[in-house]
Design a protein around this motif. Structure first.
Motif, PDB file in Angstrom:
ATOM      1  N   VAL A  66       0.842  -1.131  -0.135  1.00 56.57           N
ATOM      2  CA  VAL A  66       0.034  -0.054  -0.096  1.00 56.57           C
ATOM      3  C   VAL A  66       0.902   1.427   0.035  1.00 56.57           C
ATOM      4  CG1 VAL A  66      -1.718   1.377   1.245  1.00 56.57           C
ATOM      5  CG2 VAL A  66      -1.927  -1.005   1.141  1.00 56.57           C
ATOM      6  N   LYS A  67       1.922   1.308   0.878  1.00 59.42           N
ATOM      7  CA  LYS A  67       2.811   2.396   0.646  1.00 59.42           C
ATOM      8  C   LYS A  67       3.393   2.511  -0.666  1.00 59.42           C
ATOM      9  CE  LYS A  67       4.615   2.470   5.655  1.00 59.42           C
ATOM     10  NZ  LYS A  67       5.868   2.095   6.432  1.00 59.42           N
ATOM     11  N   GLU A  69       2.079   1.671  -3.549  1.00 54.58           N
ATOM     12  CA  GLU A  69       1.105   2.205  -4.515  1.00 54.58           C
ATOM     13  C   GLU A  69       0.608   3.647  -4.173  1.00 54.58           C
ATOM     14  OE1 GLU A  69      -2.486  -0.048  -3.758  1.00 54.58           O
ATOM     15  OE2 GLU A  69      -1.447  -1.977  -4.785  1.00 54.58           O
ATOM     16  N   ILE A  70       0.899   4.264  -2.808  1.00 55.26           N
ATOM     17  CA  ILE A  70       0.424   5.577  -2.496  1.00 55.26           C
ATOM     18  C   ILE A  70       1.774   6.526  -3.079  1.00 55.26           C
ATOM     19  CG2 ILE A  70       0.318   7.244  -0.565  1.00 55.26           C
ATOM     20  CD1 ILE A  70      -1.362   5.143   0.898  1.00 55.26           C
ATOM     21  N   ASN A  72       3.877   5.637  -5.541  1.00 57.37           N
ATOM     22  CA  ASN A  72       3.948   5.604  -7.064  1.00 57.37           C
ATOM     23  C   ASN A  72       2.603   6.143  -7.731  1.00 57.37           C
ATOM     24  OD1 ASN A  72       6.597   4.763  -7.034  1.00 57.37           O
ATOM     25  ND2 ASN A  72       5.859   2.556  -6.706  1.00 57.37           N
ATOM     26  N   GLY A  73       1.392   6.138  -7.210  1.00 61.31           N
ATOM     27  CA  GLY A  73       0.196   6.370  -7.686  1.00 61.31           C
ATOM     28  C   GLY A  73      -0.023   8.029  -7.823  1.00 61.31           C
ATOM     29  N   ASP A  74      -1.110   8.241  -8.423  1.00 62.67           N
ATOM     30  CA  ASP A  74      -1.568   9.751  -8.757  1.00 62.67           C
ATOM     31  C   ASP A  74      -2.447  10.171  -7.729  1.00 62.67           C
ATOM     32  OD1 ASP A  74      -1.656  12.301  -9.523  1.00 62.67           O
ATOM     33  OD2 ASP A  74      -3.120  11.804 -11.105  1.00 62.67           O
ATOM     34  N   TYR A  75      -2.112  10.142  -6.284  1.00 58.68           N
ATOM     35  CA  TYR A  75      -2.701  10.454  -4.962  1.00 58.68           C
ATOM     36  C   TYR A  75      -2.426  11.875  -4.727  1.00 58.68           C
ATOM     37  CZ  TYR A  75      -3.720   5.456  -5.339  1.00 58.68           C
ATOM     38  OH  TYR A  75      -3.985   4.186  -5.831  1.00 58.68           O
ATOM     39  N   SER A  76      -1.944  12.709  -5.647  1.00 64.02           N
ATOM     40  CA  SER A  76      -1.536  14.025  -4.985  1.00 64.02           C
ATOM     41  C   SER A  76      -2.581  14.832  -4.640  1.00 64.02           C
ATOM     42  CB  SER A  76      -0.591  14.612  -6.007  1.00 64.02           C
ATOM     43  OG  SER A  76      -1.423  14.988  -7.380  1.00 64.02           O
TER      44      SER A  76
END
Length: 79
Positions: A66-67, A69-70, A72-76
């Motif tokens: 999960v860390k 994914e957070i 590397n993901g587009d969660y900005s």
């Protein structure tokens, strides 16, 4: 869990040591029953402990996934 496992293992070991209680149990013929009971309790405690350790490791792996994914993901845009 670890404390319970250690206690049960000590109980099994204590049955093999010389003591008045163990000597009386041998005379009565109940030492084998006590040994079987203590071994079963130790095995159950070990099983529970091993399962808890496996669950903890699985959760730690899930947290890392999960860390990543957070990170590397587009969660900005999420607060």
């Amino acid at each position: 869990m670890e404390v319970e496992l250690t206690k049960e293992q000590k109980d099994v070991i204590e049955l093999d040591k010389f003591s008045l209680t163990n000597l009386v149990s041998q005379w009565k013929g109940t030492i084998d029953e006590k040994r079987k009971k203590e071994i079963a309790e130790a095995a159950e405690a070990e099983l529970k402990y091993n399962e808890a350790v496996k669950t903890l490791r699985d959760i730690e792996k899930d947290i890392e996934v999960v860390k990543l994914e957070i990170a590397n993901g587009d969660y900005s845009s999420i607060d």
